[in-house]
Write an enzyme that holds these catalytic residues in place. Structure first.
Site, PDB file in Angstrom:
ATOM      1  N   LYS A  32      -1.205  -5.222  -0.975  1.00 30.75           N
ATOM      2  CA  LYS A  32      -0.094  -5.903  -0.322  1.00 30.75           C
ATOM      3  C   LYS A  32       0.001  -7.395  -0.638  1.00 30.75           C
ATOM      4  CE  LYS A  32       2.144  -2.784   2.207  1.00 30.75           C
ATOM      5  NZ  LYS A  32       3.606  -2.601   2.150  1.00 30.75           N
ATOM      6  N   SER A  39      -4.684   2.413  -2.776  1.00 30.92           N
ATOM      7  CA  SER A  39      -3.878   1.287  -2.303  1.00 30.92           C
ATOM      8  C   SER A  39      -4.610   0.340  -1.372  1.00 30.92           C
ATOM      9  CB  SER A  39      -2.615   1.805  -1.617  1.00 30.92           C
ATOM     10  OG  SER A  39      -2.945   2.660  -0.532  1.00 30.92           O
TER      11      SER A  39
END
Length: 410
Positions: free
Chosen positions: A48, A303
């Protein structure tokens, strides 16, 4: 593509180039070459930071002076917090009250005095609504977690690194989908540079908002979602991300939450990799593509690795239930001497283990209800256990098959 290349240069200021690792265990298991893109090793332990920093870095001095706002289940918030502290600006971060405590603490650590954390509502959508209200009232800039071109471009730099690190193009790339920003960024780069590569999106079964959008050919809002895989539990994907994903995804598969839990435990036990539920989805999805990926080069985007250790017991529990190894029953035991001993000696199998037992004796009734949790050695032991309970005449209800009652009790 130009935006992704530009983001690649901007992000050199803050990110680490995460490794693309060949995984011997998974490669042997699926008879192919499996590579893991380890964004769990990123500076904020998730991808992110890429989108967040890229967008914030592009804002004008006037926009930065007014401060920024974001809404996030955790990882985007950490990226924004890190960016605020690095750039010396003020930010307000709205997070669902259900966000794991570990992620909340990390946001405060990364942001320090540059951010204020506000816990709001039960889902990302609740936090998002309050964040947008703040932007409207105070003139602050909203940093969207996925539905913004600069966010998507930042995410696309992952695919750029993957293709530079591989000797030849991947046959398959598996990527988690929450709001769609990661898949959109990776899809943009992959399909431009290697159109033959199959891009497979992976969603939680209980929050499959992209699958629904593709089915209806437009963005839709789900009424209810399972919030367990918090990093991908989104009721509505982005309009921009849907448009890109509709053009770049070759398939979207849905992984049960319990299967994701099994994968988390396997990655830890077999590979010494700590992943969060959303980060485990691409690896979990390999089982659904077992036949297609044999002999191929496969990349799974890990992720994030922001997994609260306090959740591990729940993760193990969900895994056992999904694998058919843990079963809960409501059993009415006859209120006579020896009833429980009879159950232990003549119903319970030699490898079965009672893990939960709550008994309430009612003196004015012939039977007393008990909540019983039984862990089996193998899934095949279940049929024999049920047969013995029926043969001995025990009155019982299988709670695993009654979702509403199970959730109420456990």
């Amino acid at each position: 593509m130009e935006d992704i290349v530009r983001a690649h240069h901007v992000l050199r200021e803050v990110i680490v180039r995460t490794p693309l690792q060949w995984d011997a265990v998974l490669s042997a298991k699926y008879n192919c070459n499996v590579y893991l893109k380890r964004e769990d090793l990123q500076v904020v332990r998730s991808f992110k930071i890429r989108g967040a920093y890229n967008m914030i870095r592009s804002l004008s001095e006037e926009e930065l002076s007014k401060g920024i706002v974001c809404a996030s289940a955790g990882n985007h918030a950490q990226g924004v917090a890190f960016s605020c502290k690095t750039l010396g600006i003020q930010g307000k971060i709205y997070m669902p009250s259900t966000t794991p405590n570990q992620k909340v603490k990390q946001v405060r650590r990364f942001g320090g005095e540059n951010v204020k954390v506000v816990l709001m509502g039960d889902t990302y959508d609740d936090a998002y609504a309050e964040a947008m209200k703040t932007c409207a009232e105070q003139g602050m800039t909203f940093i969207h977690p996925f539905d913004e071109s600069r966010i998507v471009a930042g995410n696309g730099t992952i695919a750029m690194e993957v293709m530079e690190d591989l000797e030849s193009s991947a046959d398959y790339v598996f990527v988690t989908i929450g709001g769609g920003g990661l898949a959109a960024g990776i899809g943009t780069y992959i399909k431009t540079m290697s159109p033959q590569t199959k891009l497979i999106g992976v969603e939680p079964l209980g929050a499959a908002s992209m699958s629904e959008a593709l089915l209806h050919k437009e963005v839709v809002t789900l009424d209810e979602i399972d919030k367990f895989i918090d990093g991908a539990a989104v009721k509505r994907v982005g309009d921009l991300t849907f448009d890109i994903c509709a053009r770049t995804l070759d398939d979207v598969v849905k992984v049960p939450e319990g299967k994701a839990c099994t994968t988390i435990l396997e990655l830890y036990n077999e590979n010494a990799i700590v992943v969060e539920p959303a980060g485990a989805l691409p690896v979990a999805a390999l089982e659904l593509y077992r036949e297609q990926i044999q002999g191929k080069t496969v990349v799974c985007i890990i992720s994030g690795g922001n997994n609260d250790i306090a959740r591990m017991q729940e993760i193990k529990e969900r895994s056992l239930i999904y694998e058919g190894l843990k079963h809960y029953f409501m059993i009415n035991f006859p209120q006579r001497a020896g009833a429980l001993r009879e159950f232990l000696e003549e119903v319970l199998g030699p490898d079965d283990d009672i893990t939960n037992f709550e008994y309430t004796k009612k003196h004015n009734k012939e039977n007393g209800p008990a909540l019983v949790g039984i862990e089996l050695d193998t899934k095949a032991d279940y049929g024999a256990l049920i047969e013995r309970m029926n043969r001995k005449g025990f009155d019982y209800k299988e709670l695993n098959k009654d979702l509403n009652l199970f959730n109420l009790l456990f």
